[in-house]
Motif scaffolding. Sequence first.
Motif, PDB file in Angstrom:
ATOM      1  N   LEU A  97      68.054 -19.040  62.270  1.00 53.71           N
ATOM      2  CA  LEU A  97      67.971 -20.497  62.163  1.00 53.71           C
ATOM      3  C   LEU A  97      66.535 -21.020  62.225  1.00 53.71           C
ATOM      4  CD1 LEU A  97      71.009 -21.567  64.367  1.00 53.71           C
ATOM      5  CD2 LEU A  97      70.835 -21.701  61.867  1.00 53.71           C
ATOM      6  N   SER A  98      65.606 -20.178  62.655  1.00 54.97           N
ATOM      7  CA  SER A  98      64.205 -20.613  62.717  1.00 54.97           C
ATOM      8  C   SER A  98      63.614 -20.795  61.330  1.00 54.97           C
ATOM      9  CB  SER A  98      63.361 -19.587  63.498  1.00 54.97           C
ATOM     10  OG  SER A  98      63.793 -19.505  64.829  1.00 54.97           O
ATOM     11  N   ASN A  99      64.200 -20.091  60.345  1.00 55.14           N
ATOM     12  CA  ASN A  99      63.670 -20.162  58.976  1.00 55.14           C
ATOM     13  C   ASN A  99      64.734 -19.604  58.034  1.00 55.14           C
ATOM     14  OD1 ASN A  99      62.106 -20.287  56.697  1.00 55.14           O
ATOM     15  ND2 ASN A  99      60.887 -18.474  57.183  1.00 55.14           N
ATOM     16  N   TYR A 100      65.510 -20.478  57.424  1.00 54.73           N
ATOM     17  CA  TYR A 100      66.610 -20.011  56.589  1.00 54.73           C
ATOM     18  C   TYR A 100      66.736 -20.872  55.335  1.00 54.73           C
ATOM     19  CZ  TYR A 100      69.440 -23.904  58.485  1.00 54.73           C
ATOM     20  OH  TYR A 100      69.919 -25.142  58.830  1.00 54.73           O
ATOM     21  N   ASP A 110      65.079 -26.471  65.551  1.00 60.43           N
ATOM     22  CA  ASP A 110      64.389 -26.349  66.826  1.00 60.43           C
ATOM     23  C   ASP A 110      65.388 -25.854  67.870  1.00 60.43           C
ATOM     24  OD1 ASP A 110      65.978 -28.523  67.527  1.00 60.43           O
ATOM     25  OD2 ASP A 110      64.342 -29.973  67.469  1.00 60.43           O
ATOM     26  N   GLU A 111      64.927 -25.728  69.104  1.00 62.59           N
ATOM     27  CA  GLU A 111      65.773 -25.143  70.150  1.00 62.59           C
ATOM     28  C   GLU A 111      67.034 -25.961  70.394  1.00 62.59           C
ATOM     29  OE1 GLU A 111      63.069 -27.146  73.724  1.00 62.59           O
ATOM     30  OE2 GLU A 111      62.775 -25.066  73.151  1.00 62.59           O
ATOM     31  N   PRO A 145      69.817 -21.046  74.117  1.00 64.54           N
ATOM     32  CA  PRO A 145      68.350 -21.115  74.069  1.00 64.54           C
ATOM     33  C   PRO A 145      67.805 -22.038  75.148  1.00 64.54           C
ATOM     34  CG  PRO A 145      69.278 -21.335  71.864  1.00 64.54           C
ATOM     35  CD  PRO A 145      70.432 -21.375  72.829  1.00 64.54           C
ATOM     36  N   LYS A 146      66.702 -21.641  75.745  1.00 62.07           N
ATOM     37  CA  LYS A 146      66.087 -22.463  76.789  1.00 62.07           C
ATOM     38  C   LYS A 146      65.598 -23.771  76.178  1.00 62.07           C
ATOM     39  CE  LYS A 146      62.337 -22.532  80.197  1.00 62.07           C
ATOM     40  NZ  LYS A 146      63.193 -23.111  81.242  1.00 62.07           N
ATOM     41  N   LEU A 147      66.005 -24.870  76.776  1.00 63.77           N
ATOM     42  CA  LEU A 147      65.617 -26.176  76.282  1.00 63.77           C
ATOM     43  C   LEU A 147      64.490 -26.736  77.125  1.00 63.77           C
ATOM     44  CD1 LEU A 147      69.121 -27.782  75.607  1.00 63.77           C
ATOM     45  CD2 LEU A 147      67.678 -26.480  74.047  1.00 63.77           C
TER      46      LEU A 147
END
Length: 359
Positions: A97-100, A110-111, A145-147
């Motif tokens: 999902l960071s780059n798709y 983003d997170e 994911p840590k927010l």
Amino acid sequence: MANVTMDGSDYYRERNLKNLDKIDALLEELPLFCEDFLRGVETRTSTLTRLNYVYDLRIFFDFLSKKRLRGKDVREITLEDLEAVTDTDVEIFLSYLSNYRFRDRRLSCDERAKARKLSTVRSMFKYFFNKGLIETNNVTKVSTPKLHEKEIIRLEGGEVPSLLKTAEYGSGLSKHASGYHEKTKVRDTAILTLFLGTGIRISELVGLNDESIDFSNNSFVVTRKGGNKAILYFSEEVGDALAAYLAQKEEDPQVPADEHALFLSMQYRRITVRAVENLVKKYAKIVTPLKKITPHKLRSTYGTALYRETGDIYIVADVLGHRDVNTTRKHYAAITEDHRRSVAGAVRLHDSETEEHED
């Protein structure tokens, strides 16, 4: 075409029907079992939540088709395929999902967007696992994911009166915008005053009708998230701005007699969420060009001011319509720090006589 009017309940009903139409259309792109999932969560979710589920699931199943199932058509994905998804697959999905790419567009999350998509996937797996339709739910092994806490952006100090004056007088507007300002300034001032004086949500504001306002009690009725009604109260400043706008509407012969919406567009129809977002942006960028001020930021501005005045997080949560006070506490933690700092010197360890004696 005849002008179709809506009262408050009709506005929200129409909005829900549009969401349902979008969901039905998007389900044609998803595995058949997704319809069962959405039906299963229907009684405890809003149409908007389910629409967001569908948007998220489109990305998830597109990923499975491309990366896990070697090009298997999304519509042909089965519950057996779902059961075979491992926690590693889901972790790869979050990284993906960071780059798709989706529909020939390059995108990134983003997170917080990743956390939302993971929450959607978890909800779906949990539903089918609890139903006994899959025997394994590996998504439970995947950590959220840590927010990182986002800085709360709001108007400060003299920015609030400056924003209202800009809407009232139009100073700083472009030549093009100035041409419309004379016609919209009373409405725009009322909208901004209502945001800043009550903390109303944009969807609540757009859904207001003329009859929602009760000047005898300085109150109005809003439809909260989930469809519940609530009565909010406003100050004399807010009342004056609303009264000025309603008086202008009464004198305008072009306002349709059967139109109940409180805030109207220049086409004399209920104003849209997008139009309200644009007018806030238009005035805010003049007053504070370095801040990205949205209607939600005006809501935060009100919440901050109310908390500073009352110091009561429960009152703020109730007025803003937060179901969980922890949501409010998270958003206004910085103000809590202000309170702690302000009382740092409140307890004195030496009285004044002792200090003079020691000198």
